[in-house]
Motif scaffolding. Structure first.
Motif, PDB file in Angstrom:
ATOM      1  N   ARG A 251      33.844  42.260  37.272  1.00 60.71           N
ATOM      2  CA  ARG A 251      35.204  41.880  36.624  1.00 60.71           C
ATOM      3  C   ARG A 251      35.981  40.812  37.463  1.00 60.71           C
ATOM      4  N   PRO A 252      36.842  40.167  36.710  1.00 61.63           N
ATOM      5  CA  PRO A 252      37.553  39.184  37.377  1.00 61.63           C
ATOM      6  C   PRO A 252      38.805  39.826  38.083  1.00 61.63           C
ATOM      7  N   PRO A 253      39.207  39.500  39.390  1.00 59.29           N
ATOM      8  CA  PRO A 253      40.507  40.182  40.027  1.00 59.29           C
ATOM      9  C   PRO A 253      41.666  39.821  39.464  1.00 59.29           C
TER      10      PRO A 253
ATOM     11  N   GLY B  71      45.490  29.781  43.789  1.00 60.42           N
ATOM     12  CA  GLY B  71      45.014  29.098  42.375  1.00 60.42           C
ATOM     13  C   GLY B  71      45.227  30.252  41.300  1.00 60.42           C
ATOM     14  N   TYR B  72      45.986  31.233  41.718  1.00 56.03           N
ATOM     15  CA  TYR B  72      46.208  32.290  40.746  1.00 56.03           C
ATOM     16  C   TYR B  72      47.342  31.825  39.632  1.00 56.03           C
ATOM     17  N   GLN B  73      47.545  32.505  38.690  1.00 51.15           N
ATOM     18  CA  GLN B  73      48.516  31.904  37.813  1.00 51.15           C
ATOM     19  C   GLN B  73      49.237  33.286  37.154  1.00 51.15           C
TER      20      GLN B  73
ATOM     21  N   PRO C  25      43.045  34.995  38.137  1.00 49.26           N
ATOM     22  CA  PRO C  25      42.509  34.030  38.867  1.00 49.26           C
ATOM     23  C   PRO C  25      42.119  32.662  38.026  1.00 49.26           C
ATOM     24  N   PRO C  26      41.991  31.609  38.931  1.00 49.35           N
ATOM     25  CA  PRO C  26      41.669  30.285  38.210  1.00 49.35           C
ATOM     26  C   PRO C  26      40.467  30.654  37.257  1.00 49.35           C
ATOM     27  N   THR C  27      40.204  29.826  36.167  1.00 45.40           N
ATOM     28  CA  THR C  27      39.024  29.988  35.364  1.00 45.40           C
ATOM     29  C   THR C  27      37.982  29.168  35.686  1.00 45.40           C
ATOM     30  N   SER C  28      38.239  28.392  36.655  1.00 51.87           N
ATOM     31  CA  SER C  28      36.991  27.453  37.407  1.00 51.87           C
ATOM     32  C   SER C  28      37.093  27.301  38.693  1.00 51.87           C
TER      33      SER C  28
END
Length: 249
Positions: A70-72, A92-94, A246-249
């Protein structure tokens, strides 16, 4: 909200909400409560603070989540240690979906509407409507049904139908003197008929009979359709939170 008393109340409400909308699995690490439910809903797949004095090793927490595939997704309440949001944004988190936990006192003036059926478990028709209008992705339907089965008891699954068609629905979960209100849905063809009020107030009356004296809910701050109703019913914000993805890339 920074006093120890207020933080204790945040912690209490957080734990109630964890059980009211339960994750299928969880792990506590470094003062954070990690929730896992196969990707179904952010709330049940998020990283949640338990101790504002415990500054996390962000990489270690991220790794524990990524190990589950899973993404954090961090959910930051007033229990998050100071500076956590800034540390995540530097990585880079939004931030998304500033949300409110609101609470209102219940009273015996709330009345159950005759058209609102409240069952102790979801019926097949309720499940079909929830999966359709929530909406639930096909790959998440089994997870959704498992989560509904382990909601804090007693649980009430409110439903309004008209000529066999679903009109409105919601979930109530009573624990102690609080009822959590979750997933209030009114179908598009049934809006502007007062059904959200009837469904929610029927659940308040149902919860009152079971010893609840307060209701709480979690709502996105930009939900202009719901906020006036909740304000009129007596809900007031106890605290705010937001998600950081988190950032997508």
């Amino acid at each position: 909200m920074s006093s120890l008393k207020n933080l204790d109340e945040v912690r209490r409400l957080e734990r109630l909400a964890f059980r009211g909308w339960p994750a299928l699995e969880f792990q506590d690490i470094q003062g954070w409560h990690l929730r896992f439910s196969g990707g179904y809903t952010k709330r049940a797949n998020s990283i949640n603070a338990l101790d504002p004095t415990a500054s996390p090793d962000i990489e270690a927490v991220e790794a524990a989540v990524r190990e589950r595939g899973r993404p954090p997704v961090w959910r930051l309440t007033p229990l998050a240690p100071f500076g956590t949001a800034d540390r995540l944004k530097a990585r880079g988190y939004q931030p998304i979906e500033r949300s409110l936990l609101q609470r209102c006192p219940l009273h015996d003036g709330f009345r159950a509407a005759p058209a609102v059926e409240i069952a102790a478990s979801p019926t097949p028709a309720w499940l079909d409507a929830f999966a359709t209008y929530s909406p639930v992705k096909p790959e998440h339907r089994e997870t959704m049904q498992r989560m509904l089965q382990v909601i804090a008891q007693p649980a009430g699954f409110a439903f309004v139908q008209h000529e066999g068609r679903p009109m409105a629905m919601a979930i109530g979960a009573v624990e102690g003197d609080h009822m959590g209100l979750f997933d209030v849905l009114v179908m598009p063809e049934a809006r502007r008929q007062g059904l959200a009020r009837r469904v929610t107030e029927s659940l308040y009356a149902w919860a009152w009979e079971r010893g609840a004296r307060f209701a709480y809910l979690q709502v996105v701050a930009t939900n202009a359709a719901a906020m006036p109703l909740y304000a009129a019913q007596g809900f007031r914000t106890v605290y705010e939170y937001e998600y950081l993805i988190p950032p997508t890339s």
